[in-house]
Design a protein around this motif. Structure first.
Motif, PDB file in Angstrom:
ATOM      1  N   LEU A   1       0.832  -1.206   0.000  1.00 39.31           N
ATOM      2  CA  LEU A   1       0.000   0.000   0.000  1.00 39.31           C
ATOM      3  C   LEU A   1       0.863   1.252   0.000  1.00 39.31           C
ATOM      4  CD1 LEU A   1      -2.849  -0.981   2.499  1.00 39.31           C
ATOM      5  CD2 LEU A   1      -3.094  -0.540   0.052  1.00 39.31           C
ATOM      6  N   ASP A   2       1.952   1.223   0.750  1.00 37.48           N
ATOM      7  CA  ASP A   2       2.867   2.362   0.781  1.00 37.48           C
ATOM      8  C   ASP A   2       3.407   2.639  -0.624  1.00 37.48           C
ATOM      9  OD1 ASP A   2       4.570   4.368   2.159  1.00 37.48           O
ATOM     10  OD2 ASP A   2       6.197   3.030   1.553  1.00 37.48           O
ATOM     11  N   LEU A   3       3.814   1.593  -1.331  1.00 40.09           N
ATOM     12  CA  LEU A   3       4.330   1.753  -2.693  1.00 40.09           C
ATOM     13  C   LEU A   3       3.222   2.179  -3.652  1.00 40.09           C
ATOM     14  CD1 LEU A   3       6.634  -1.408  -2.899  1.00 40.09           C
ATOM     15  CD2 LEU A   3       7.362   0.978  -2.676  1.00 40.09           C
ATOM     16  N   TYR A   4       2.031   1.619  -3.468  1.00 38.89           N
ATOM     17  CA  TYR A   4       0.900   1.964  -4.330  1.00 38.89           C
ATOM     18  C   TYR A   4       0.587   3.454  -4.256  1.00 38.89           C
ATOM     19  CZ  TYR A   4      -3.978   2.333  -5.857  1.00 38.89           C
ATOM     20  OH  TYR A   4      -5.146   2.734  -6.479  1.00 38.89           O
ATOM     21  N   PHE A   5       0.494   3.973  -3.046  1.00 41.03           N
ATOM     22  CA  PHE A   5       0.136   5.378  -2.890  1.00 41.03           C
ATOM     23  C   PHE A   5       1.274   6.321  -3.274  1.00 41.03           C
ATOM     24  CE2 PHE A   5      -3.247   3.572  -0.187  1.00 41.03           C
ATOM     25  CZ  PHE A   5      -4.332   4.220  -0.774  1.00 41.03           C
ATOM     26  N   LYS A   6       2.467   5.783  -3.390  1.00 43.68           N
ATOM     27  CA  LYS A   6       3.589   6.577  -3.908  1.00 43.68           C
ATOM     28  C   LYS A   6       3.629   6.536  -5.439  1.00 43.68           C
ATOM     29  CE  LYS A   6       6.717   6.071   0.063  1.00 43.68           C
ATOM     30  NZ  LYS A   6       7.977   5.436   0.553  1.00 43.68           N
ATOM     31  N   GLY A   7       2.748   5.744  -6.025  1.00 45.62           N
ATOM     32  CA  GLY A   7       2.719   5.607  -7.474  1.00 45.62           C
ATOM     33  C   GLY A   7       3.774   4.664  -8.002  1.00 45.62           C
ATOM     34  N   GLU A   8       4.307   3.812  -7.127  1.00 47.08           N
ATOM     35  CA  GLU A   8       5.397   2.923  -7.515  1.00 47.08           C
ATOM     36  C   GLU A   8       4.966   1.471  -7.658  1.00 47.08           C
ATOM     37  OE1 GLU A   8       8.475   3.493  -4.636  1.00 47.08           O
ATOM     38  OE2 GLU A   8       8.557   5.671  -4.929  1.00 47.08           O
ATOM     39  N   LEU A   9       3.681   1.176  -7.478  1.00 50.49           N
ATOM     40  CA  LEU A   9       3.189  -0.197  -7.586  1.00 50.49           C
ATOM     41  C   LEU A   9       1.818  -0.187  -8.241  1.00 50.49           C
ATOM     42  CD1 LEU A   9       3.382  -3.047  -5.020  1.00 50.49           C
ATOM     43  CD2 LEU A   9       1.112  -2.331  -5.806  1.00 50.49           C
ATOM     44  N   THR A  10       1.630  -1.060  -9.220  1.00 48.18           N
ATOM     45  CA  THR A  10       0.353  -1.106  -9.942  1.00 48.18           C
ATOM     46  C   THR A  10      -0.351  -2.443  -9.790  1.00 48.18           C
ATOM     47  OG1 THR A  10       1.484  -1.809 -11.968  1.00 48.18           O
ATOM     48  CG2 THR A  10       1.127   0.571 -11.659  1.00 48.18           C
TER      49      THR A  10
END
Length: 352
Positions: free
Chosen positions: A245-254
């Motif tokens: 979730l941390d990566l997702y909200f940073k735009g780094e995980l799809t």
């Protein structure tokens, strides 16, 4: 979610008691469990003890109670006597679930209360009372403290009140929990509001925004179907989804890779599997999904299955919109849905 830069800005405003920031933020003080207005006259907390929120509802959901000195729910414009009576009633019995008879006993008109709260706080009285109750019941999840510590820190000396608040979410008194038949629940803060994750040691069962309507019922259904108690704690899948979730909200995980356990009917499972195939940055209509699963006339059934999804973001039900291109509904709220779609679209463009 308040950014780090804004946190520093808000903290400076708090130190200066800057009235220009009234209504722009509320501060939750972790050492006392209260939340205040920017101009609160109380002694100022250390920066590391502060959590900042854009709305009072966010602070309530995070388990903070209104400060009695600065009365954050009564400023900057003084509220009506009716609102003051109801706020006080909630603080006297915050775990209470309000019904029509309760308003009659206070000689309060329920519809009037709804209108006045909506106008003043942006939420109805029932939403306010639920947020306060939810915050208390989730407090032990967020802290991960032993049951007795959570009971005392919540102010329930006898324990009975704490068990009532706990059971609002978990539907199982702490004393009856069996460790060998339990799921763990953990509070995760995100940029668009807190979420609750529930998992065992093998897979994630539920991931929802804490303010989702009907969350309490969802948790009860999960507990009943798995025949498990649900207790505060962390497991491998919860640690995994927290990182993702941390990566997702940073735009780094799809795409999420945390193992999940889906509990649903064969039709629901078919719909959810198809939702997982929708690429980040793209959308499909309910009609598209119905056609893709080979049941083009089952559009309404697809919509119901979409709404029954218990793994927000992981099963991307937010990527399903109406045929006319409008956003449509979302359990986490339409504003949040639009924000998520914009985040994913931006992330995909930047990765190209």
């Amino acid at each position: 979610m308040v950014t780090d830069d804004r946190k520093k800005e808000f903290y400076e405003a708090l130190l200066e008691k800057d009235s220009a920031y009234e209504g722009l933020f509320f501060v939750g003080v972790k050492s006392t469990g209260i939340f205040c207005r920017p101009t609160c006259p109380a002694r100022k907390p250390k920066f590391e003890n502060c959590e900042f929120y854009h709305t009072a509802e966010e602070a309530l959901l995070a388990s903070f109670r209104p400060c009695k000195r600065c009365t954050p729910l009564s400023h900057p414009n003084q509220v009506s006597e009716l609102v003051q009576i109801l706020v006080q009633a909630v603080e006297e019995n915050p775990e209470k679930k309000w019904r029509e008879q309760d308003f009659k006993e206070l000689a309060v008109d329920e519809s009037t209360a709804r209108r006045q709260f909506k106008k003043r706080f942006g939420m109805t009285f029932v939403q306010y009372a639920r947020a306060r109750r939810m915050g208390l019941a989730m407090k032990e999840i967020r802290s991960g403290k032993p049951v007795i510590d959570a009971q005392l820190s919540s102010g329930y000396e006898s324990g009975s009140g704490f068990r009532d608040a706990f059971s609002k979410i978990m539907r199982d008194a702490p004393a009856s929990i069996q460790e060998d038949h339990s799921l763990k629940a953990f509070w995760i803060d995100t940029r668009v509001g807190p979420m609750i994750a529930i998992a065992d040691e093998a897979a994630l069962f539920l991931l929802e925004f804490v303010d989702r309507r009907g969350l309490e019922k969802e948790v009860e259904v999960l507990r009943r179907k798995t025949r498990s108690a649900i207790i505060p704690g962390k497991t491998g899948p919860i640690e995994s989804i927290e990182r993702e979730l941390d990566l997702y909200f940073k735009g780094e995980l799809t795409e999420f890779h945390t193992p999940v356990r889906l509990i649903g009917t064969p039709f629901q499972l078919k719909v959810w599997d198809k939702l997982k195939e929708i690429p980040s940055g793209e959308t499909r209509s309910y009609t598209d999904v119905a056609r893709d699963i080979g049941q083009p006339t089952a559009v309404r059934a697809v919509a119901r299955a979409n709404g029954a999804n218990q793994l927000a973001l992981v099963i991307p039900c937010h990527r399903v919109i109406l045929s006319d291109g409008s956003t449509g509904g979302y359990g986490g709220g339409t504003v949040r849905k639009k924000w998520l779609l914009e985040l994913e679209s931006k992330s995909v463009c930047e990765s190209k």
